[in-house]
Write an enzyme that holds these catalytic residues in place. Structure first.
Site, PDB file in Angstrom:
ATOM      1  N   TYR A  21       0.817  -1.216   0.000  1.00 29.37           N
ATOM      2  CA  TYR A  21       0.000   0.000   0.000  1.00 29.37           C
ATOM      3  C   TYR A  21       0.852   1.269   0.000  1.00 29.37           C
ATOM      4  O   TYR A  21       2.056   1.231   0.176  1.00 29.37           O
ATOM      5  CB  TYR A  21      -1.051   0.009   1.090  1.00 29.37           C
ATOM      6  CG  TYR A  21      -0.658  -0.097   2.551  1.00 29.37           C
ATOM      7  CD1 TYR A  21       0.628   0.104   3.021  1.00 29.37           C
ATOM      8  CD2 TYR A  21      -1.649  -0.397   3.482  1.00 29.37           C
ATOM      9  CE1 TYR A  21       0.930   0.029   4.356  1.00 29.37           C
ATOM     10  CE2 TYR A  21      -1.362  -0.477   4.835  1.00 29.37           C
ATOM     11  CZ  TYR A  21      -0.071  -0.271   5.270  1.00 29.37           C
ATOM     12  OH  TYR A  21       0.220  -0.348   6.606  1.00 29.37           O
ATOM     13  N   GLU A  22       0.164   2.390  -0.252  1.00 27.20           N
ATOM     14  CA  GLU A  22       0.798   3.705  -0.452  1.00 27.20           C
ATOM     15  C   GLU A  22       1.788   3.680  -1.616  1.00 27.20           C
ATOM     16  O   GLU A  22       2.825   4.319  -1.577  1.00 27.20           O
ATOM     17  CB  GLU A  22       1.492   4.188   0.833  1.00 27.20           C
ATOM     18  CG  GLU A  22       0.594   4.254   2.038  1.00 27.20           C
ATOM     19  CD  GLU A  22      -0.705   5.015   1.798  1.00 27.20           C
ATOM     20  OE1 GLU A  22      -0.755   5.836   0.877  1.00 27.20           O
ATOM     21  OE2 GLU A  22      -1.671   4.761   2.530  1.00 27.20           O
ATOM     22  N   GLY A  23       1.439   2.941  -2.639  1.00 28.62           N
ATOM     23  CA  GLY A  23       2.300   2.821  -3.810  1.00 28.62           C
ATOM     24  C   GLY A  23       3.168   1.598  -3.669  1.00 28.62           C
ATOM     25  O   GLY A  23       4.122   1.586  -2.880  1.00 28.62           O
TER      26      GLY A  23
END
Length: 597
Positions: free
Chosen positions: A440-442
């Site tokens: 997550y978050e890229g």
């Protein structure tokens, strides 16, 4: 039950002796956090982590969150009370501006305490973590009315926040999003659509949840240029600014996840929910990136946190578990076997984890300090240099620390042998919780592409050249020091490999973009090794100076030097392998036709 001791001594050593925290006393907020105050804050944060958060970690994993028929969500037993202790302690507003109710202390302290809290309960700490990101976005892009309306309650912790990007058909490629925003004619908008994977999307720990939602205003351009960001509270605010009627926001379902069970990961449905524009129309991606960059540093910290608590438990087990005899002769002659910590392969695992953790902690705090300089200094040149370094290191911290955090959680689990596979020892949870941080978050592949595709060339390569210069000058200035030479030699070799890889990309990526894509992950980790090696160089220098002064805690500094030597001998040589892979280009990687897989 797993154990944990907050590394307060190591944090203080890094800030005071290695990174020069006291030298920044002139920056706003730093004078209010003198070394004595800093130590007291870290000690209190450690108590909260060890006594409140840690006992609930397994509870959250076993119970998870519960969605009810009305779409509301309740958190695991004890989470609400623990969050209230966090809130009442003022931890949410530790580094936020005093004008909105925060304490205005350095972000560096927030990051230091954040490690302890994430180590002990990553799932619970995601609720305030997402709120911190939302606060940052509103601070930068909100108008004064929005700031006065939302920030005091969020900084107090009475209200929490989220970020809503991903939709069922699009993740990283946000230009494909379908969530709509229709103007009401009074400055508000009706938001309709569905978002997925929304961490902390609904829960019972705060009076209101302030969702930051990406949507496209009707008639806006296609792609990312037509995305706007909206503030959409769970409950509309009444005339007095208090939560009133329910907005058109609901949790449609909870995701069934591999880990972080104590965090409510929601499918969020927006049915003509009322929202207000945050920042400029069609400027949503720029506004959201403030939140995403804050979150990426926080996720990198999660990787370090999982590695640290997994390491501590592996050490405790290795000291107690009796099995086999030392290859060099019995170390526990009165017993029938030796503790497994005497075996070289167990030492390899423990030393690898510790060498990463201590350098990773230094890297996080160095970057946090740069963040403080970038946001608080009145020296424009210093501000720009610090902001450049912050932007450059964000994908490195997020990608490298989370990749290694998961790898080390698995490594620690392996130290336990069969017991590591049994839930009661807690190692399984660390492995499962650590895995999401790589996604997550890229996802980390995106972090690698961000580094290679954007950060290297940004502002004519100003940031990366400054990094090369800083590391190179450290090596040159200490080259004649016989005690430091074994370390500066390793750092310099790694830096040479990194510079060679950078030059190869400059010569081969423009004409053939696949070369950049094929090299990106290796380049990310090559960069990370050099950054971690540089941190070890600075630690060795500081510890050698302390030993020369006759430091009372001589064993602490002697151990630092041993661990640094291990890193240089056993870990740093990996830079050569990364360079070799980068230099092969993309041809073989892309040679098979898709249907041949």
């Amino acid at each position: 039950m797993p154990i944990y001791q907050s590394p307060v001594q190591d944090t203080l050593y890094l800030l005071n002796d290695v990174l020069g925290y006291p030298d920044h006393a002139s920056l706003p907020g730093f004078a209010d956090a003198s070394p004595d105050v800093l130590e007291a804050i870290l000690a209190e944060g450690a108590k909260l982590a060890e006594n409140v958060m840690l006992p609930l970690n397994r509870v959250g994993d076993l119970e998870g969150c519960t969605r009810h028929d009305d779409g509301s969500v309740t958190t695991p037993k004890g989470f609400r009370a623990a969050y209230q202790q966090y809130r009442e302690g003022g931890w949410m507003g530790l580094s936020t501006p005093a004008e909105y109710g925060g304490q205005g202390l350095p972000y560096t302290i927030h990051a230091a305490v954040g490690e302890y809290l994430s180590s002990t309960n990553m799932a619970l700490m995601m609720y305030p973590g997402l709120t911190q990101g939302a606060i940052a976005a509103i601070l930068v892009h909100g108008n004064e009315e929005q700031k006065q309306t939302f920030l005091p309650k969020m900084i107090d912790g009475a209200w929490t926040g989220t970020m809503n990007l991903t939709e069922p058909h699009c993740g990283t490629d946000l230009g494909l999003l379908r969530t709509r925003a229709v103007p009401n004619g009074d400055g508000t908008y009706r938001i309709s659509g569905q978002k997925i994977f929304i961490s902390a999307g609904d829960h019972d720990m705060s009076d209101n949840i302030i969702h930051l939602v990406l949507a496209r205003i009707d008639g806006a351009p296609e792609g990312v240029k037509g995305i706007s960001l909206f503030i959409v509270p769970k409950f509309r605010l009444d005339a007095n600014g208090n939560p009133g009627a329910a907005n058109g926001v609901s949790c449609g379902s909870l995701e069934e996840k591999m880990g972080i069970h104590g965090n409510a990961t929601c499918v969020m449905n927006y049915d003509e929910a009322e929202g207000t524009l945050l920042g400029a129309e069609n400027g949503g991606l720029k506004a959201m990136f403030v939140m995403m960059n804050e979150a990426r540093l926080g996720v990198g910290l999660q990787g370090l946190s999982m590695s640290e608590i997994a390491y501590q438990n592996a050490v405790a087990y290795a000291r107690e578990r009796l099995q086999g005899r030392s290859l060099s002769g019995p170390k526990n002659p009165q017993g029938k076997a030796d503790p497994i910590i005497v075996h070289p392969d167990i030492r390899r695992a423990l030393m690898t984890m510790r060498a990463f953790n201590e350098a990773g902690r230094a890297l996080v705090l160095w970057t946090a300090l740069n963040s403080d300089i970038a946001h608080r200094s009145d020296d424009e040149k210093a501000r720009q240099a610090a902001d450049d370094m912050l932007g450059l290191m964000t994908p490195v911290i997020k990608g490298v620390l989370t990749d290694k955090g998961f790898e080390h959680a698995v490594m620690a689990q392996q130290v336990f042998g069969g017991h590591g596979y049994i839930e009661e020892h807690g190692m399984s949870q660390f492995v499962r919780d650590a895995r999401i941080a790589m996604i997550y978050e890229g996802a980390n592949g995106i972090q690698a592409l961000d580094l290679v595709g954007r950060k290297l060339a940004q502002n004519g390569g100003r940031a990366v050249q400054a990094f090369f210069k800083e590391v190179g000058e450290f090596c040159e200035q200490n080259r004649a020091d016989e005690k430091l030479a074994p370390f500066t030699k390793g750092i310099k070799k790694g830096l040479n490999d990194l510079q060679a890889a950078t030059m190869w990309l400059m010569q081969n990526a423009m004409a053939k973009p696949d070369n950049a894509g094929a090299a990106s992950t290796d380049y990310l980790h090559l960069f990370g090794l050099v950054a971690l090696g540089y941190m070890w160089g600075r630690m060795v220098k500081a510890s050698q100076e302390k030993l020369a002064e006759g430091a009372a805690d001589a064993a602490f500094h002697e151990n630092k030097i041993v661990i640094a030597r291990y890193f240089m001998e056993r870990v740093m040589p990996e830079t050569s392998a990364h360079l070799a892979r980068i230099s092969t280009g993309a041809d073989t990687m892309m040679a098979l036709p898709a249907e041949a897989f």
